[in-house]
Design a protein around this motif. Structure first.
Motif, PDB file in Angstrom:
ATOM      1  N   ASN A  38     -51.278 -23.410  26.664  1.00 49.70           N
ATOM      2  CA  ASN A  38     -49.872 -24.415  27.085  1.00 49.70           C
ATOM      3  C   ASN A  38     -49.826 -23.682  28.223  1.00 49.70           C
ATOM      4  O   ASN A  38     -49.584 -23.184  28.794  1.00 49.70           O
ATOM      5  CB  ASN A  38     -49.062 -24.749  26.145  1.00 49.70           C
ATOM      6  CG  ASN A  38     -48.452 -23.507  25.638  1.00 49.70           C
ATOM      7  OD1 ASN A  38     -48.363 -22.172  26.466  1.00 49.70           O
ATOM      8  ND2 ASN A  38     -47.774 -23.645  24.700  1.00 49.70           N
ATOM      9  N   ALA A  52     -48.660 -29.332  29.998  1.00 47.50           N
ATOM     10  CA  ALA A  52     -50.096 -29.417  29.708  1.00 47.50           C
ATOM     11  C   ALA A  52     -49.831 -28.703  28.536  1.00 47.50           C
ATOM     12  O   ALA A  52     -50.544 -27.443  28.001  1.00 47.50           O
ATOM     13  CB  ALA A  52     -51.153 -29.474  30.302  1.00 47.50           C
ATOM     14  N   ASP A  56     -52.913 -32.247  23.472  1.00 48.45           N
ATOM     15  CA  ASP A  56     -52.951 -34.145  23.679  1.00 48.45           C
ATOM     16  C   ASP A  56     -54.005 -34.346  24.482  1.00 48.45           C
ATOM     17  O   ASP A  56     -54.127 -35.565  24.674  1.00 48.45           O
ATOM     18  CB  ASP A  56     -51.886 -33.572  25.364  1.00 48.45           C
ATOM     19  CG  ASP A  56     -50.922 -32.914  25.719  1.00 48.45           C
ATOM     20  OD1 ASP A  56     -50.217 -33.067  24.420  1.00 48.45           O
ATOM     21  OD2 ASP A  56     -50.089 -32.556  26.516  1.00 48.45           O
ATOM     22  N   ALA A 122     -60.312 -32.485  34.075  1.00 42.06           N
ATOM     23  CA  ALA A 122     -59.688 -31.656  34.789  1.00 42.06           C
ATOM     24  C   ALA A 122     -59.351 -31.101  36.087  1.00 42.06           C
ATOM     25  O   ALA A 122     -58.592 -30.783  36.569  1.00 42.06           O
ATOM     26  CB  ALA A 122     -58.947 -30.597  33.578  1.00 42.06           C
ATOM     27  N   ILE A 134     -55.488 -32.324  37.844  1.00 45.33           N
ATOM     28  CA  ILE A 134     -54.937 -31.490  37.297  1.00 45.33           C
ATOM     29  C   ILE A 134     -54.333 -30.074  37.399  1.00 45.33           C
ATOM     30  O   ILE A 134     -53.697 -29.087  37.787  1.00 45.33           O
ATOM     31  CB  ILE A 134     -53.926 -31.477  35.823  1.00 45.33           C
ATOM     32  CG1 ILE A 134     -55.189 -31.541  34.623  1.00 45.33           C
ATOM     33  CG2 ILE A 134     -54.079 -32.945  35.585  1.00 45.33           C
ATOM     34  CD1 ILE A 134     -54.929 -31.307  33.307  1.00 45.33           C
ATOM     35  N   PHE A 138     -51.763 -26.842  37.357  1.00 43.67           N
ATOM     36  CA  PHE A 138     -51.635 -26.807  36.202  1.00 43.67           C
ATOM     37  C   PHE A 138     -52.951 -25.189  36.002  1.00 43.67           C
ATOM     38  O   PHE A 138     -53.861 -25.101  35.353  1.00 43.67           O
ATOM     39  CB  PHE A 138     -51.412 -27.320  34.599  1.00 43.67           C
ATOM     40  CG  PHE A 138     -50.571 -28.292  34.448  1.00 43.67           C
ATOM     41  CD1 PHE A 138     -49.506 -28.117  33.717  1.00 43.67           C
ATOM     42  CD2 PHE A 138     -50.410 -29.582  34.760  1.00 43.67           C
ATOM     43  CE1 PHE A 138     -48.512 -28.540  33.157  1.00 43.67           C
ATOM     44  CE2 PHE A 138     -49.585 -30.209  34.888  1.00 43.67           C
ATOM     45  CZ  PHE A 138     -48.372 -30.079  34.404  1.00 43.67           C
TER      46      PHE A 138
END
Length: 176
Positions: A38, A52, A56, A122, A134, A138
């Motif tokens: 996370n 994140a 999820d 991602a 992302i 992240f």
């Protein structure tokens, strides 16, 4: 001649045991890495944060559960692998391992493939669907999920080797 066959069977059984330990390490490392992944980033102020988490996305949850099941099975299968070392002529434990190893190959491949698709999105996004990358924000999250997927695919390769070895051992049993 008979002694050489017994030694080759025992060697095959020892390799089976060692590969199971490697597969345990890979599946459990993948599950633990994904389960502890996370990352949160501040949004304007420290009070508002973007997060994140692995849970999820259902594909990551499936990945975690699939690898945990495979790891648990591999731990339990060590007993049958030891029986094959002690009694290399016994075909029953080897057949049982072959069947369940094949099921674990399917489960681990499916879970790793579904997670790999999400990791790909991602990293690269999808302009047609307006999905942004992302991983620019992240980075730690993406590195950990990518590492978990790689560990899982290593486990898939080891499980495939175990299936081939079990099939080879059973073939040798049927020749006699």
């Amino acid at each position: 001649m008979a002694r050489a066959r017994g030694d080759s069977r025992r060697c095959l059984s020892v390799m089976d045991f060692i590969l199971r330990i490697v597969a345990i390490g890979a599946t459990l490392a993948a599950a633990v890495t994904m389960g502890t992944t996370n990352e949160s980033l501040p949004f304007f102020t420290p009070l508002f944060r973007f997060q994140a988490n692995y849970d999820d996305m259902p594909a990551f949850t499936f990945f975690l559960i699939g690898n945990a099941i495979a790891g648990g099975y591999l731990v339990l299968s060590l007993c049958y692998s030891m029986v094959s070392i002690i009694r290399p002529r016994a075909a029953g434990p080897r057949l049982l391992l072959l069947i369940f190893d094949t099921v674990m190959v399917a489960l681990t491949t499916a879970s790793a493939s579904s997670a790999a698709a999400i990791v790909y999105l991602a990293h690269n996004g999808n302009a047609s669907a307006n999905w942004v990358q992302i991983c620019q924000q992240f980075q730690n999250f993406c590195q950990r999920t990518s590492g978990a997927v790689i560990a899982s695919f290593i486990a898939v390769v080891v499980l495939i080797l175990l299936v081939f070895m079990s099939a080879l051992a059973l073939r040798r049993h049927s020749r006699q």
